[in-house]
Design an enzyme around this catalytic site. Structure first.
Site, PDB file in Angstrom:
ATOM      1  N   ASP A   1      26.998  43.780  45.372  1.00 15.32           N
ATOM      2  CA  ASP A   1      27.305  43.188  44.080  1.00 15.32           C
ATOM      3  C   ASP A   1      26.168  43.344  43.075  1.00 15.32           C
ATOM      4  OD1 ASP A   1      29.058  40.757  42.653  1.00 15.32           O
ATOM      5  OD2 ASP A   1      26.909  40.584  42.308  1.00 15.32           O
TER       6      ASP A   1
ATOM      7  N   VAL B   1      30.967  40.238  40.714  1.00  9.01           N
ATOM      8  CA  VAL B   1      31.733  41.463  40.951  1.00  9.01           C
ATOM      9  C   VAL B   1      32.528  41.350  42.246  1.00  9.01           C
ATOM     10  CG1 VAL B   1      31.602  43.958  41.250  1.00  9.01           C
ATOM     11  CG2 VAL B   1      30.062  42.819  39.650  1.00  9.01           C
ATOM     12  N   ASP B   2      31.911  40.800  43.293  1.00  5.42           N
ATOM     13  CA  ASP B   2      32.644  40.588  44.541  1.00  5.42           C
ATOM     14  C   ASP B   2      33.838  39.666  44.333  1.00  5.42           C
ATOM     15  OD1 ASP B   2      31.314  42.187  46.390  1.00  5.42           O
ATOM     16  OD2 ASP B   2      29.793  40.680  46.806  1.00  5.42           O
ATOM     17  N   VAL B   3      33.637  38.616  43.560  1.00  3.56           N
ATOM     18  CA  VAL B   3      34.727  37.658  43.321  1.00  3.56           C
ATOM     19  C   VAL B   3      35.861  38.327  42.546  1.00  3.56           C
ATOM     20  CG1 VAL B   3      35.342  35.489  42.194  1.00  3.56           C
ATOM     21  CG2 VAL B   3      33.175  35.675  43.431  1.00  3.56           C
TER      22      VAL B   3
ATOM     23  N   ALA C   1      37.703  40.636  44.824  1.00  2.00           N
ATOM     24  CA  ALA C   1      38.573  39.889  45.739  1.00  2.00           C
ATOM     25  C   ALA C   1      39.895  39.540  45.070  1.00  2.00           C
ATOM     26  CB  ALA C   1      37.870  38.619  46.209  1.00  2.00           C
TER      27      ALA C   1
END
Length: 423
Positions: free
Chosen positions: A174, A202-204, A207
């Site tokens: 991220d 960014v990961d969120v 997802a």
């Protein structure tokens, strides 16, 4: 298409009442029965690790899916060791954040028997989520070509950092994607050091994109019986989230830069200093709201000043505008100003700590925190609210291989044997 872990529909069933749901008309569950969940009967094999994939799988669990988290022996998911902070039972809080309501299973893909169990899980699953480097699962028979051949109805979601083409070998973290993807270049104060967001944003976002793609693919499968490959990557999810900033660049060819808490196209839309320098976030989105702001601050003449009458004028005269507003705001606290401005329909609020934010949500009746079991750290509740198929009450994240014995027994038995109850 029906999967082995759940019963096939009755071929003689009458056509469904279009006003009814699985729980009855208008989604009402029969008396004494638990409410149906949107993804009841869906089995998810979660081979992912760290954040984007596990969080997508946890979202599906919130919606009622059964999720089996597969981890490597010994250490499991990397985030099991990402601390402090640790919960009272020694669990890393980071791991807990993305792994609620899952069953834990350890498999060593280098072991032939465990690899066979992993392939059997993929054959029985409705959804498979993984974030291995492109091509690395082929040697275990878990790449999309192999899983689709064994299970044509499988929705196989692969999450990468930079796609499966020229960026396939690049590791996706991220923080790095925030840097190379442009987010850090527009975050921070003008002339200051580029900054990351305060969470692995960014990961969120990835997802959420993964969950959206999976749900769309399941809907398509409901019509055709066919699964498909869902591909998401961190860089594309970030670029897609830059919305107006990316659009502005494409329209003008000019790179945006950091503006601190200011908005490039709206004013006042930023944090403003009040008494003792405490900050009030003000988000004036139109001229009517600005007039209400000026009136409440006791300076109604600002709304008729040619420098501030229209939003575009206020943007051009931002420095003079903020100076005039902060002279008035300095006479009181952010909390007191918010108490006066909110009834006047001026969007604003103090800059809260996380604890204050949770307290606010609780006061508003949003139930932001939910228990996950005795002795376990509670979780932030799912933001989803569905009237007919409410989200499931979450269970505690699994300990490493917590459900391994019954799951391995299930995978070694007949394919039509139901999944054992989640204890």
């Amino acid at each position: 298409m029906p999967q082995p872990h759940r019963p096939s529909p009755d071929a003689d069933t009458e056509p469904a009442d279009p006003t009814a749901t699985a729980t009855g008309p208008l989604g009402a569950a029969p008396p004494g029965e638990p409410p149906a969940r949107a993804l009841d009967g869906i089995l998810v094999a979660d081979f992912s690790r760290v954040l984007a994939g596990p969080l997508a799988a946890a979202t599906l669990a919130d919606l009622g899916a059964e999720v089996i988290k597969v981890e490597r022996p010994g250490t499991g998911d990397d985030t099991r060791a990402w601390g402090p902070p640790f919960a009272a039972d020694g669990t890393a809080a980071y791991f807990d954040a993305a792994n609620r309501s899952k069953r834990g299973l350890v498999l060593d893909l280098g072991d032939p028997d465990d690899a066979a169990a992993a392939r059997e899980l993929a054959r029985r699953a409705d959804v498979l989520i993984e974030n291995f480097r492109p091509g690395s699962l082929a040697k275990y028979g878990l790449d999309h070509t192999a899983t689709r051949a064994a299970n044509p109805g499988l929705v196989h979601c692969t999450i990468t950092g930079f796609g499966s083409g020229a960026g396939a070998r690049l590791p996706g973290y991220d923080f790095v994607v925030q840097a190379v993807g442009g987010l850090m270049s527009i975050t921070g104060e003008p002339g200051g050091t580029p900054l990351k967001a305060g969470v692995a944003l960014v990961d969120v976002l990835t997802a959420k994109d993964a969950a959206t793609g999976i749900l769309a693919a399941l809907h398509h499968r409901g019509r055709t019986g066919q699964g498909q490959l869902v591909e998401v990557n961190l860089l594309s999810s970030l670029l897609g989230s830059l919305v107006n900033q990316a659009s502005g660049f494409l329209a003008t060819g000019h790179d945006p830069g950091p503006m601190g808490n200011r908005h490039p196209s709206i004013a006042p839309y930023e944090t403003l200093a009040c008494r003792d320098g405490q900050l009030l976030a003000v988000a004036v989105g139109n001229d009517r709201q600005f007039r209400a702001l000026a009136q409440t601050l006791g300076v109604p003449e600002l709304a008729d000043d040619v420098r501030f009458t229209r939003n575009q004028d206020r943007v051009q005269s931002r420095t003079d505008l903020i100076k005039a507003l902060e002279i008035r705001l300095a006479t009181d606290t952010p909390q007191n100003w918010a108490a006066r401005l909110t009834p006047a329909s001026v969007p604003c609020g103090p800059v809260n700590s996380l604890s204050e934010a949770l307290e606010l949500a609780a006061r508003l009746g949003l139930d932001p925190v939910t228990p996950v079991g005795e002795g376990r750290t509670p979780q932030v509740a799912s933001p989803l609210r569905l009237s007919g198929t409410p989200v499931a009450q979450p269970a505690a994240p699994p300990r490493l291989d917590e459900h391994g014995t019954p799951l391995r027994t299930w995978l070694s038995g007949p394919a039509d044997r139901p999944l054992p109850p989640h204890m």
